[in-house]
Enzyme design. Structure first.
Site, PDB file in Angstrom:
ATOM      1  N   CYS A   1       0.873  -1.179   0.000  1.00 29.73           N
ATOM      2  CA  CYS A   1       0.000   0.000   0.000  1.00 29.73           C
ATOM      3  C   CYS A   1       0.911   1.230   0.000  1.00 29.73           C
ATOM      4  O   CYS A   1       2.111   1.111  -0.276  1.00 29.73           O
ATOM      5  CB  CYS A   1      -0.961  -0.017   1.191  1.00 29.73           C
ATOM      6  SG  CYS A   1      -0.164   0.045   2.803  1.00 29.73           S
TER       7      CYS A   1
ATOM      8  N   ARG B   1      -3.177  -0.545   5.517  1.00 32.86           N
ATOM      9  CA  ARG B   1      -3.781  -1.641   4.748  1.00 32.86           C
ATOM     10  C   ARG B   1      -2.867  -2.847   4.537  1.00 32.86           C
ATOM     11  O   ARG B   1      -3.285  -3.992   4.769  1.00 32.86           O
ATOM     12  CB  ARG B   1      -4.248  -1.108   3.379  1.00 32.86           C
ATOM     13  CG  ARG B   1      -5.362  -0.111   3.481  1.00 32.86           C
ATOM     14  CD  ARG B   1      -5.568   0.632   2.185  1.00 32.86           C
ATOM     15  NE  ARG B   1      -4.457   1.524   1.890  1.00 32.86           N
ATOM     16  CZ  ARG B   1      -4.285   2.177   0.766  1.00 32.86           C
ATOM     17  NH1 ARG B   1      -5.154   2.012  -0.212  1.00 32.86           N
ATOM     18  NH2 ARG B   1      -3.257   2.984   0.595  1.00 32.86           N
TER      19      ARG B   1
ATOM     20  N   ASP C   1      -7.885   3.746   1.092  1.00 31.38           N
ATOM     21  CA  ASP C   1      -6.970   4.260   2.106  1.00 31.38           C
ATOM     22  C   ASP C   1      -7.772   4.808   3.298  1.00 31.38           C
ATOM     23  O   ASP C   1      -8.555   5.746   3.132  1.00 31.38           O
ATOM     24  CB  ASP C   1      -6.149   5.387   1.449  1.00 31.38           C
ATOM     25  CG  ASP C   1      -5.044   5.894   2.340  1.00 31.38           C
ATOM     26  OD1 ASP C   1      -5.025   5.532   3.529  1.00 31.38           O
ATOM     27  OD2 ASP C   1      -4.201   6.655   1.834  1.00 31.38           O
TER      28      ASP C   1
HETATM   29  P1  4NP Z   1      -1.681   2.886   4.100  1.00 30.16           P
HETATM   30  O1  4NP Z   1      -2.265   4.283   4.652  1.00 30.16           O
HETATM   31  O2  4NP Z   1      -1.188   3.166   2.691  1.00 30.16           O
HETATM   32  O3  4NP Z   1      -2.868   1.986   4.119  1.00 30.16           O
HETATM   33  O4  4NP Z   1      -0.583   2.479   5.046  1.00 30.16           O
HETATM   34  C1  4NP Z   1      -1.491   5.447   4.626  1.00 30.16           C
HETATM   35  C2  4NP Z   1      -0.591   5.693   5.629  1.00 30.16           C
HETATM   36  C3  4NP Z   1       0.165   6.855   5.616  1.00 30.16           C
HETATM   37  C4  4NP Z   1       0.002   7.764   4.585  1.00 30.16           C
HETATM   38  C5  4NP Z   1      -0.907   7.508   3.577  1.00 30.16           C
HETATM   39  C6  4NP Z   1      -1.644   6.343   3.588  1.00 30.16           C
HETATM   40  N1  4NP Z   1       0.753   8.984   4.585  1.00 30.16           N
HETATM   41  O5  4NP Z   1       0.566   9.789   3.665  1.00 30.16           O
HETATM   42  O6  4NP Z   1       1.589   9.191   5.475  1.00 30.16           O
END
Ligand code: 4NP
Length: 154
Positions: free
Chosen positions: A7, A13, A124
């Site tokens: 992800c 995720r 997300d």
């Molecule tokens: P993930 O969620 O891709 O599901 O781990 C996110 C975690 C952090 C960020 C974006 C999405 N971020 O921009 O820091």
């Protein structure tokens, strides 16, 4: 068989997908499959999963142990399946894929959804609320069951 879930941040995720897949693998007594996860940005490298994701996971009976890491070029050689959570993840993975022969390893999580309506990705949850984190788990439980069935039928 080595499976890598990917992800953006590797704190919501994909570490959840890793955890759910490990659980489905052990419940189905599947041997010889390793599971890992990684992110497309290195911003959270070394961090535990997001506390909101860990909390939803715990309430659903999962314990998350992953520490965030960024996808590396070696991952494309080392993993057989590289599964992205949304279409941005897929296009990013295709862009950084080091060899054309590895492109076929890149898969979309939604291709494993079975009977899910209203979702064509694992969205997300980072800027969302508690229910979005539970939705992540629900979608991943569905997809990981299909992945396990695919592995068993191979
Ligand atoms: P993930 O969620 O891709 O599901 O781990 C996110 C975690 C952090 C960020 C974006 C999405 N971020 O921009 O820091």
């Amino acid at each position: 068989m080595n499976i890598l879930f990917v992800c953006l941040g590797n704190i919501c995720r994909s570490p959840m997908a890793e955890c759910v897949m490990d659980s489905v693998i052990s419940k189905n007594n599947i041997k010889g499959v390793t599971v890992d996860s990684a992110g497309l940005i290195g911003y959270h490298t070394g961090e535990e999963p997001d506390s909101r994701m860990r909390s939803a996971a715990r309430k659903k009976g999962y314990t998350m142990r992953h520490r965030a890491r960024k996808v590396s070029s070696d991952d494309f050689a080392n993993f057989d399946l590289i599964i992205g959570m949304d279409s941005d993840n897929i296009s990013h993975l295709r862009r950084i894929c080091p060899k054309p022969e590895y492109l076929k390893k890149i898969r979309f999580i939604a291709d494993y959804f079975n009977g899910i309506t209203g979702y064509n990705s694992v969205p997300d949850p980072y800027y969302g609320d508690e229910k979005d984190f539970y939705k992540v788990i629900e979608l991943l439980e569905n997809a990981c069951q299909t992945i396990a069935e695919d592995i068993k039928s191979e």
